[in-house]
Design an enzyme around this catalytic site. Structure first.
Site, mmCIF file in Angstrom:
data_model
loop_
_atom_site.group_PDB
_atom_site.id
_atom_site.type_symbol
_atom_site.label_atom_id
_atom_site.label_comp_id
_atom_site.label_asym_id
_atom_site.label_seq_id
_atom_site.Cartn_x
_atom_site.Cartn_y
_atom_site.Cartn_z
ATOM 1 N N GLY A 151 0.432 -0.693 -0.501
ATOM 2 C CA GLY A 151 0.038 -0.423 -0.019
ATOM 3 C C GLY A 151 1.179 1.306 -0.291
ATOM 4 C CG HIS A 152 -0.808 5.283 0.763
ATOM 5 N ND1 HIS A 152 -2.757 5.549 -0.009
ATOM 6 C CD2 HIS A 152 -1.443 4.190 1.952
ATOM 7 C CE1 HIS A 152 -3.041 5.457 0.810
ATOM 8 N NE2 HIS A 152 -2.810 4.645 2.388
ATOM 9 C CG ASN A 153 1.845 7.368 2.893
ATOM 10 O OD1 ASN A 153 2.056 8.083 1.104
ATOM 11 N ND2 ASN A 153 0.995 7.667 3.031
#
Length: 353
Positions: free
Chosen positions: A256-258
Site C-alpha cells: 500500500g501507499h507510503n
C-alpha cells in the site's frame, strides 16, 4: 529427463569448475573433468546432470541417483554412488543455485519476447524521453514524456514506462508491466503484469459519501530489487513508497501507499502490507501474511505464513498466528486448541458407541 525446450543447453561445465565457482570440495579429484550440461531433481537426474541432497531424508534417493555430480554435506558423502562426483558443502542448495545459474543464465530473468533490437517501429516513445545506449523497447511498449531509461535496460511488449519515470541501467520491465510516478534504480527486474505507482487506496467519509484523498507521492525502488508477476505497489499519498535495495518480492503481493520496505527483505506470494507500515531490513514475510498499516516490523524479523500482524514486531523476532504473536506462544496456543478439539472428538466418539 526430457529436453529443456525453453531453456536449451548453452554450455557444459566440468565438475572441477563447478567446485571452484561454488566453493564446494570435490571428494574425488579424478572426476574433475566430468562434464555437466544440466540440472535435475535428485530422483530424476541422469548422466551429465548435477543435483543436490539436503538432508538424511534424501539418503535413499541419493544412493540410487544416476547424476554425474551431487552437492551434499560431508556426512552424506558415504551414500553417493561410485562414479558420481560428490561436491561437499554445508550449503548444498545454495551451491546448486549458483551452478544452475551458470548453466542457464537466461533463466535468471524474463527473456525477450521478440527479436527486437533498439527501439521497435511498433513501440511508442515520446520524443522528449531520454534513452541511453543499448536500450531495447519491444513492440507495443510505451515510453512517456520525459522518461529516462538507463543503458542496457529492456522494455517488454505492451509494457508502459510512464511520463517522468526514471529507470536505471540493466533493468527489465517485462511484458505488460506498468511503471508510473516512480524512480527505479539499477538492475531491477519487474516481471510480467507488475503494477508500480498506481493510485493508492485513500478515502475519507463525507456528508455525501466517500471522498477521495489525493495520492501525489512517488514509488522509489532501489538497486537490485526483483518484483514478481502481478504484484502491485501503490504510490505514496503525500509521502513516498520505498522498496529497499536487494529486496525480493514474489508474485501477487500488494504493498500500500507510503509503505517503507527495507533492504534485502523477502516477501512471499499473496502478502498484503497496508499503508504507512514500516518494514525493516532483512525481514522475511511468509506467504499470505497480512501486515496492518501504521506499524513497524523490526530488522531481521520473520513472520510466518498466514499470519495477521496487528502490532509492532520487535527486531529479530519470529512471530506467527492471528493475531500474530511470538512463535513460542503461537505454537503453545495452537497445541492447546488442538488438544481440546481432539479431546472433544474422542468424547463424542465414545458417546456414539
Amino acid at each position: 529427463m526430457s529436453a529443456r525446450t525453453f531453456f536449451p543447453q548453452e554450455r557444459t561445465i566440468p565438475v572441477g569448475e563447478l567446485a571452484s565457482m561454488t566453493g564446494a570440495e570435490l571428494s574425488d579429484p579424478g572426476l574433475s573433468e566430468t562434464s555437466i550440461r544440466g540440472v535435475a531433481p535428485l530422483s530424476r537426474a541422469v548422466a551429465g546432470e548435477v543435483t543436490f541432497a539436503l538432508s538424511r531424508r534424501n539418503t535413499a534417493e541419493l544412493s540410487a541417483t544416476r547424476a554425474s555430480a551431487v552437492f551434499c554435506s560431508k556426512a552424506m558423502a558415504v551414500a553417493v554412488p561410485r562414479g558420481t562426483a560428490a561436491l561437499l558443502t554445508p550449503h548444498p542448495h545454495n551451491c546448486f543455485a549458483k551452478a544452475a545459474l551458470a548453466l542457464y543464465p537466461t533463466a535468471a530473468q524474463p527473456g525477450p519476447m521478440t527479436n527486437a533490437t533498439g527501439i521497435s517501429e511498433r513501440a511508442v516513445v515520446d520524443e522528449t524521453a531520454v534513452l541511453e545506449a543499448d536500450v531495447v523497447v519491444e513492440p507495443f511498449a510505451i515510453v512517456g514524456a520525459g522518461a529516462q531509461i538507463g543503458r542496457g535496460s529492456r522494455i517488454g511488449p505492451g509494457a508502459v514506462v510512464g511520463p517522468g519515470v526514471t529507470l536505471g541501467r540493466n533493468c527489465v520491465v517485462a511484458a505488460t508491466a506498468c511503471v508510473q510516478y516512480a524512480l527505479v534504480g539499477n538492475d531491477v527486474v519487474l516481471h510480467p503484469g507488475v503494477r508500480i505507482g498506481q493510485d493508492g487506496f485513500g478515502y475519507v467519509p463525507g456528508p455525501s459519501g466517500m471522498e477521495k484523498i489525493i495520492q501525489v507521492g512517488r514509488v522509489i525502488i532501489q538497486d537490485s530489487v526483483e518484483i514478481g508477476a502481478n504484484t502491485t505497489i501503490d504510490r505514496g499519498a503525500i509521502d513516498d513508497t520505498v522498496i529497499g535495495e536487494g529486496t525480493k518480492i514474489d508474485n501477487l503481493v500488494q504493498i500500500g501507499h507510503n509503505v517503507r520496505v527495507g533492504r534485502h527483505c523477502v516477501i512471499v506470494s499473496q502478502v498484503g502490507i497496508a499503508g504507512s507500515a514500516n518494514i525493516g531490513n532483512q525481514v522475511m514475510i511468509g506467504g499470505a501474511a497480512k501486515i496492518n498499516g501504521h506499524l513497524s516490523v523490526g530488522d531481521g524479523a520473520q513472520i510466518a505464513a498466514l499470519s495477521g500482524v496487528a502490532s509492532d514486531v520487535p527486531a529479530g523476532a519470529r512471530w506467527g498466528g492471528v493475531p500474530a504473536r511470538p512463535m513460542r506462544a503461537f505454537l503453545r496456543d495452537a497445541a492447546e486448541i488442538n488438544a481440546r478439539a481432539f479431546g472433544r472428538d474422542k468424547n463424542r466418539d465414545k458417546g456414539d458407541e
